[in-house]
Design a protein around this motif. Structure first.
Motif, short mmCIF file in Angstrom:
data_model
loop_
_atom_site.label_atom_id
_atom_site.label_comp_id
_atom_site.label_asym_id
_atom_site.label_seq_id
_atom_site.Cartn_x
_atom_site.Cartn_y
_atom_site.Cartn_z
N LEU A 84 0.43 -12.99 -4.60
CA LEU A 84 0.52 -11.69 -3.93
C LEU A 84 1.68 -10.90 -4.53
CD1 LEU A 84 -0.15 -12.68 -0.20
CD2 LEU A 84 -1.76 -11.80 -1.92
N THR A 85 1.35 -9.76 -5.11
CA THR A 85 2.34 -8.91 -5.77
C THR A 85 1.90 -7.46 -5.69
OG1 THR A 85 3.22 -8.24 -7.92
CG2 THR A 85 1.19 -9.55 -7.96
N MET A 86 2.86 -6.57 -5.52
CA MET A 86 2.49 -5.15 -5.42
C MET A 86 1.92 -4.61 -6.73
SD MET A 86 6.13 -3.20 -5.34
CE MET A 86 7.39 -3.48 -6.58
N GLY A 110 6.57 -14.51 -3.14
CA GLY A 110 7.92 -14.60 -3.69
C GLY A 110 8.98 -14.27 -2.66
N ALA A 111 10.20 -14.26 -3.14
CA ALA A 111 11.35 -13.85 -2.31
C ALA A 111 12.07 -12.76 -3.10
CB ALA A 111 12.27 -15.03 -2.03
N VAL A 114 9.97 -12.37 -9.09
CA VAL A 114 9.08 -13.50 -9.40
C VAL A 114 8.96 -13.64 -10.92
CG1 VAL A 114 6.67 -14.26 -9.21
CG2 VAL A 114 7.79 -13.20 -7.25
N ILE A 128 -1.37 -5.96 -1.81
CA ILE A 128 -1.71 -5.45 -0.48
C ILE A 128 -1.17 -4.03 -0.47
CG2 ILE A 128 -1.51 -5.86 2.00
CD1 ILE A 128 -2.85 -8.19 0.48
N GLY A 129 -1.88 -3.18 -1.14
CA GLY A 129 -1.36 -1.83 -1.43
C GLY A 129 -0.35 -1.94 -2.56
N GLN A 131 2.64 -0.57 -2.82
CA GLN A 131 4.01 -0.23 -2.43
C GLN A 131 4.77 -1.52 -2.12
OE1 GLN A 131 5.26 2.95 -2.27
NE2 GLN A 131 3.31 3.55 -3.17
N HIS A 133 6.71 -4.08 0.01
CA HIS A 133 7.00 -4.33 1.42
C HIS A 133 7.48 -5.76 1.61
CE1 HIS A 133 2.76 -5.72 1.82
NE2 HIS A 133 2.40 -4.57 1.26
N GLU A 135 6.76 -10.23 2.01
CA GLU A 135 5.90 -11.39 1.82
C GLU A 135 5.21 -11.80 3.12
OE1 GLU A 135 9.13 -10.97 1.30
OE2 GLU A 135 10.18 -12.87 1.06
N ALA A 138 2.43 -9.21 3.59
CA ALA A 138 1.41 -9.38 2.55
C ALA A 138 0.54 -10.59 2.86
CB ALA A 138 2.07 -9.52 1.17
N1 SAM Z 1 10.90 -7.22 -6.28
C1 SAM Z 1 10.26 -8.49 -6.28
C2 SAM Z 1 9.38 -8.63 -7.52
O1 SAM Z 1 9.31 -7.75 -8.30
O2 SAM Z 1 8.75 -9.67 -7.66
C3 SAM Z 1 9.45 -8.67 -5.00
C4 SAM Z 1 10.26 -8.88 -3.77
S1 SAM Z 1 9.32 -8.75 -2.27
C5 SAM Z 1 10.53 -8.48 -1.05
C6 SAM Z 1 8.91 -10.43 -1.92
C7 SAM Z 1 7.45 -10.75 -2.01
O3 SAM Z 1 6.71 -9.96 -1.12
C8 SAM Z 1 6.79 -10.56 -3.34
O4 SAM Z 1 7.08 -11.58 -4.24
C9 SAM Z 1 5.32 -10.55 -2.94
O5 SAM Z 1 4.79 -11.86 -2.81
C10 SAM Z 1 5.36 -9.88 -1.56
N2 SAM Z 1 4.99 -8.46 -1.61
C11 SAM Z 1 5.78 -7.39 -1.38
N3 SAM Z 1 5.09 -6.24 -1.47
C12 SAM Z 1 3.81 -6.59 -1.74
C13 SAM Z 1 2.60 -5.85 -1.94
N4 SAM Z 1 2.56 -4.52 -1.88
N5 SAM Z 1 1.48 -6.54 -2.21
C14 SAM Z 1 1.47 -7.89 -2.28
N6 SAM Z 1 2.59 -8.64 -2.10
C15 SAM Z 1 3.74 -8.00 -1.83
#
Ligand code: SAM
Length: 177
Positions: A84-86, A110-111, A114, A128-129, A131, A133, A135, A138
């Motif tokens: 799961l990644t934006m 991730g945290a 990644v 999940i969109g 943008q 947000h 984990e 998501a």
């Molecule tokens: N900035 C980090 C990166 O570039 O990998 C992501 C940090 S985010 C706070 C932590 C996790 O939230 C991500 O690794 C991803 O698994 C999940 N996440 C955040 N936004 C997401 C999105 N729009 N769609 C899917 N997963 C998301």
């Protein structure tokens, strides 16, 4: 029915305690059967064990030493990996294919940043969109889409059970304190 594990990567000891606990709680409540995490804190395992004992299910928090090996082992056993990644493909454009494939799924969240390798090792990079947000959010949305909302009616057969009410807190207890 397909079996789902969650792989939590990048967990920072102490600092991410609350978020990682919530990843596990969402995974459990939304139909996954385990969360794998490097550096699983004993407190997280204890919290989830207590939730299982009171509210039902055998959801497992399993400590692993190496997430790469965990992904490889999952794929070797025939399962698919969803990261799961934006930056990924919009969930609504790929969830049908993932569901129809019917393979057991490892869902990676991730945290902090990644590693690139995760994108390459995954069968699906799913957003999940597009943008940034969380984990927790998501994972909840992905599992809801995957199971088409059916997991919200799942019976956990715990010692306590909530009787849904529009006004009151109604809880049925089966020998629990
Ligand atoms: N900035 C980090 C990166 O570039 O990998 C992501 C940090 S985010 C706070 C932590 C996790 O939230 C991500 O690794 C991803 O698994 C999940 N996440 C955040 N936004 C997401 C999105 N729009 N769609 C899917 N997963 C998301």
């Amino acid at each position: 029915m397909m079996r789902v594990s969650v792989l939590r990567i990048g967990h920072r000891f102490v600092r991410d305690y609350r978020v990682t606990t919530h990843v596990a709680l969402v995974a459990r409540a939304f139909g996954a059967e385990r969360m794998l995490v490097v550096n699983a804190e004993d407190d997280i395992k204890k919290t989830i064990k207590e939730v299982n004992e009171r509210w039902g299910s055998y959801f497992e928090v399993r400590e692993i030493s190496n997430w790469r090996n965990a992904i490889r082992a999952w794929k070797d056993s025939g399962g698919k990996v969803v990261h799961l990644t934006m930056y990924g493909i919009n969930v609504d454009d790929i969830i049908g294919e993932i569901r129809n494939d019917g393979k057991d799924l490892m869902i990676v969240v991730g945290a902090e940043k990644v590693p690139r390798e995760v994108y390459d090792m995954s069968d699906y990079n799913v957003s999940i969109g597009n943008q940034p947000h969380s984990e927790i959010a998501a994972l909840a949305v992905f599992l809801d889409r995957l199971f088409e909302g059916k997991q919200l009616k799942h019976e956990f057969n715990g010692k306590v059970k909530i009787v849904p009410s529009g006004k009151d807190k109604v809880v049925k207890t089966d020998g629990a304190s």
